[in-house]
Each structure stands twice: as structure tokens, then as C-alpha cells.
Design an enzyme around this catalytic site. Structure first.
Site, PDB file in Angstrom:
ATOM      1  N   ASP A 164     -61.173 -20.208 -15.171  1.00 54.09           N
ATOM      2  CA  ASP A 164     -60.569 -19.603 -16.326  1.00 54.09           C
ATOM      3  C   ASP A 164     -59.903 -20.614 -17.173  1.00 54.09           C
ATOM      4  O   ASP A 164     -59.799 -21.821 -17.154  1.00 54.09           O
ATOM      5  CB  ASP A 164     -59.225 -18.798 -15.307  1.00 54.09           C
ATOM      6  CG  ASP A 164     -58.695 -19.723 -14.326  1.00 54.09           C
ATOM      7  OD1 ASP A 164     -58.404 -20.867 -14.565  1.00 54.09           O
ATOM      8  OD2 ASP A 164     -58.513 -19.016 -13.207  1.00 54.09           O
ATOM      9  N   ASN A 181     -50.349 -13.611  -4.362  1.00 57.17           N
ATOM     10  CA  ASN A 181     -50.504 -12.137  -4.494  1.00 57.17           C
ATOM     11  C   ASN A 181     -52.164 -11.981  -3.964  1.00 57.17           C
ATOM     12  O   ASN A 181     -52.624 -10.596  -4.404  1.00 57.17           O
ATOM     13  CB  ASN A 181     -49.992 -11.415  -5.796  1.00 57.17           C
ATOM     14  CG  ASN A 181     -51.052 -11.920  -6.992  1.00 57.17           C
ATOM     15  OD1 ASN A 181     -51.881 -13.222  -6.750  1.00 57.17           O
ATOM     16  ND2 ASN A 181     -50.963 -11.360  -7.937  1.00 57.17           N
ATOM     17  N   HIS A 208     -54.998 -13.414  -5.552  1.00 53.62           N
ATOM     18  CA  HIS A 208     -55.739 -13.419  -6.646  1.00 53.62           C
ATOM     19  C   HIS A 208     -56.462 -14.750  -6.483  1.00 53.62           C
ATOM     20  O   HIS A 208     -56.137 -15.837  -6.077  1.00 53.62           O
ATOM     21  CB  HIS A 208     -55.076 -13.487  -8.139  1.00 53.62           C
ATOM     22  CG  HIS A 208     -54.435 -14.793  -8.420  1.00 53.62           C
ATOM     23  ND1 HIS A 208     -53.133 -14.976  -8.709  1.00 53.62           N
ATOM     24  CD2 HIS A 208     -54.737 -16.017  -8.593  1.00 53.62           C
ATOM     25  CE1 HIS A 208     -52.621 -16.166  -9.331  1.00 53.62           C
ATOM     26  NE2 HIS A 208     -53.387 -16.944  -9.155  1.00 53.62           N
ATOM     27  N   GLU A 258     -56.722 -10.667 -10.733  1.00 53.26           N
ATOM     28  CA  GLU A 258     -55.391 -10.213 -10.238  1.00 53.26           C
ATOM     29  C   GLU A 258     -55.713  -8.922  -9.366  1.00 53.26           C
ATOM     30  O   GLU A 258     -56.768  -8.287  -9.565  1.00 53.26           O
ATOM     31  CB  GLU A 258     -54.172  -9.742 -11.282  1.00 53.26           C
ATOM     32  CG  GLU A 258     -54.034 -11.186 -12.327  1.00 53.26           C
ATOM     33  CD  GLU A 258     -52.927 -11.900 -11.394  1.00 53.26           C
ATOM     34  OE1 GLU A 258     -52.986 -12.011 -10.481  1.00 53.26           O
ATOM     35  OE2 GLU A 258     -52.384 -12.706 -12.202  1.00 53.26           O
TER      36      GLU A 258
END
Length: 268
Positions: free
Chosen positions: A70, A142, A144, A149
Site C-alpha cells: 500500500d 481492527n 485489516h 479495512e
């Protein structure tokens, strides 16, 4: 999926590095490895162990290609906080992957449409390389993977993604306050990640325990993008004790990690 638990940060790094090298040997194309690389604190020990392997003659990345997971949108790739510059430091300058062979998504352009087109081209570049042989991964608190996400499609491709509030809070320590953390990124999709020959996910610390447990033992769900590893035929999850604390099937993972002995399987 194999779950391997190390006794210390150093042990986790060695286990992860061994599985990366074994994956490159199994899925590789001779002396031209194609490695998927990740930023964050989780893989740093692994990268140092790859440097040791190079020094000992057990690995050679001088002709390798690396594909980043990313990149932030709105930060030039020459900026010190861009993921390209981070990977030059943590990967290229550590175990010798050439800067010319490091590919990162494009996060700067004159229009959103240009960034979207570049994201599609990034997927095509991965395919043109012959495909990522081993993809190194971390996991967010979380759940990801990359910047996929919660809510990300399990077959998603490289694309623009809005960063979750928790992700921006987690990353604010690198910036001069939360207001300076980018709101969007370009990330490989979960479908893109799944095309790698082997996945090696590294997670350490109690803050990752809940996400790890959901990814490994929870339902396959876009609510926990890391659970997509359950679909992969050659996924390795390497944890320390703290990150493994939420696993309910720990005893089985430890037994499975001992491997198989045909002698022990014989009926006497």
C-alpha cells in the site's frame, strides 16, 4: 493454515524468515524472487533475519522484485513518511532488495481517475512479474490486512481505500498529530493478496490478540479482513505468546507445528 508461535520476538522473526525463504524456494523462479513486502513494526525482525540469511549465503535478493502492499494518497513517494521511503530503509537498505526493483502503488496524481488507473496497472504489473511468490503481511488491531479495512470485499483488487479512524489513530505516532495523517490510501486488494504463492503473516503483542483470534478462528467475514487467510492453501501465521493469547485451539497448533514422522505413524 499453519499457526506457529515463538517464545520471543527474536524467535518469531527467525520462524517467519525461515518460512519466507522456504516459500521462495517452493514457489520461486530460480534466482529472481518476487516478494510482497509490508511496512509496520511487525515485519522488522523478519527483515533483519533476511539480512542474516544474505550474509550467510542462504539467500540472495540482488535480482529480486518487491511489491508493496500500500501507499498513502497525498504524500509524494520522496517524502520520508511515504511507504516507498520507509521500505527503502527497512527492506532495500536492510537485506539488499534493489531500489530499482521495489514497486509501490501510486499515491500522487492530478486526478482521482489517474490514481484509479495506476491502481489497476499495479495489479497488472504484479501479474507481469510472474506473481508474488511470498507475501509478507501484518494485521491491524481492527483486523485489516494491507489497508483493507473492515468491510473490504474478499475478492477486491488494488484500489483507493478510506482509512478507518482507528487506523489513523494508530498511525498518528509517525506524524505531527492526527490531523496530518492521510485519510486515503491505495492498497492491494484482498483478492490481489490471495494470488501470492505463500502468505506469511507476523503479529506480536497483546494489542493484536483479538484480531488474530478472529482472523484465524473466527468466521470468514469482511468484518475481519484478515480472515481471508482461511481461503489460502499456503498461509503461515507467526505469533508471539501475547498475540496468540486469544486462540482457543492453541494445543492443536503446537502439536501440528511438530510436523509429521512416518515412523510414528506405523502400527506396531
Amino acid at each position: 493454515m499453519r499457526v506457529l508461535i515463538g517464545s520471543s520476538a527474536e524467535h518469531v522473526a527467525r520462524i517467519a524468515a525461515d518460512n519466507v525463504l522456504a516459500g521462495l524456494a517452493h514457489h520461486g523462479h530460480g534466482k529472481n524472487p518476487v516478494l510482497g513486502v509490508a511496512t509496520g513494526s511487525s515485519p522488522l525482525g523478519l527483515y533483519r533475519e533476511l539480512r542474516v540469511a544474505v550474509a550467510e549465503g542462504r539467500a540472495d535478493f540482488s535480482n529480486a522484485q518487491g511489491f508493496a502492499l500500500d501507499e498513502y494518497i497525498g504524500i509524494p513517494d520522496t517524502h520520508e513518511l511515504s511507504y516507498r521511503q520507509t521500505l527503502i530503509t527497512e527492506v532495500c537498505n536492510t537485506f539488499g532488495l534493489p531500489v530499482s526493483g521495489l514497486h509501490t502503488p501510486r499515491g500522487m496524481a492530478d486526478s482521482v481517475e489517474e490514481i484509479e488507473a495506476a491502481a489497476h496497472a499495479y495489479d497488472q504489473a504484479i501479474k507481469a512479474s510472474g506473481g508474488v511468490q511470498v507475501q509478507i503481511l501484518g494485521i491491524g488491531s481492527n483486523g485489516h490486512v494491507g489497508f483493507n479495512e473492515p468491510g473490504s470485499a474478499l475478492r477486491s483488487r488494488t484500489r483507493i481505500k478510506r482509512l478507518a479512524a482507528q487506523t489513523r489513530i494508530d498511525n498518528a505516532r509517525f506524524f505531527d498529530g492526527i490531523e496530518h495523517v492521510p485519510t486515503h490510501c491505495v492498497t492491494q486488494g484482498l483478492g490481489t493478496v490471495l494470488e501470492a504463492g505463500r502468505l506469511v503473516l507476523v503479529a506480536t503483542g497483546e494489542a493484536k490478540a483479538e484480531a488474530v483470534a478472529l482472523a484465524v478462528e473466527g468466521p470468514l467475514s469482511a468484518s475481519c479482513p484478515g480472515s481471508v487467510l482461511q481461503l489460502h492453501q499456503d498461509a503461515v501465521v507467526v505469533l508471539d505468546e501475547a498475540a496468540a493469547a486469544g486462540l482457543k485451539k492453541r494445543a492443536y497448533y503446537d502439536d501440528a507445528a511438530e510436523g509429521i514422522s512416518l515412523e510414528n505413524l506405523r502400527v506396531h
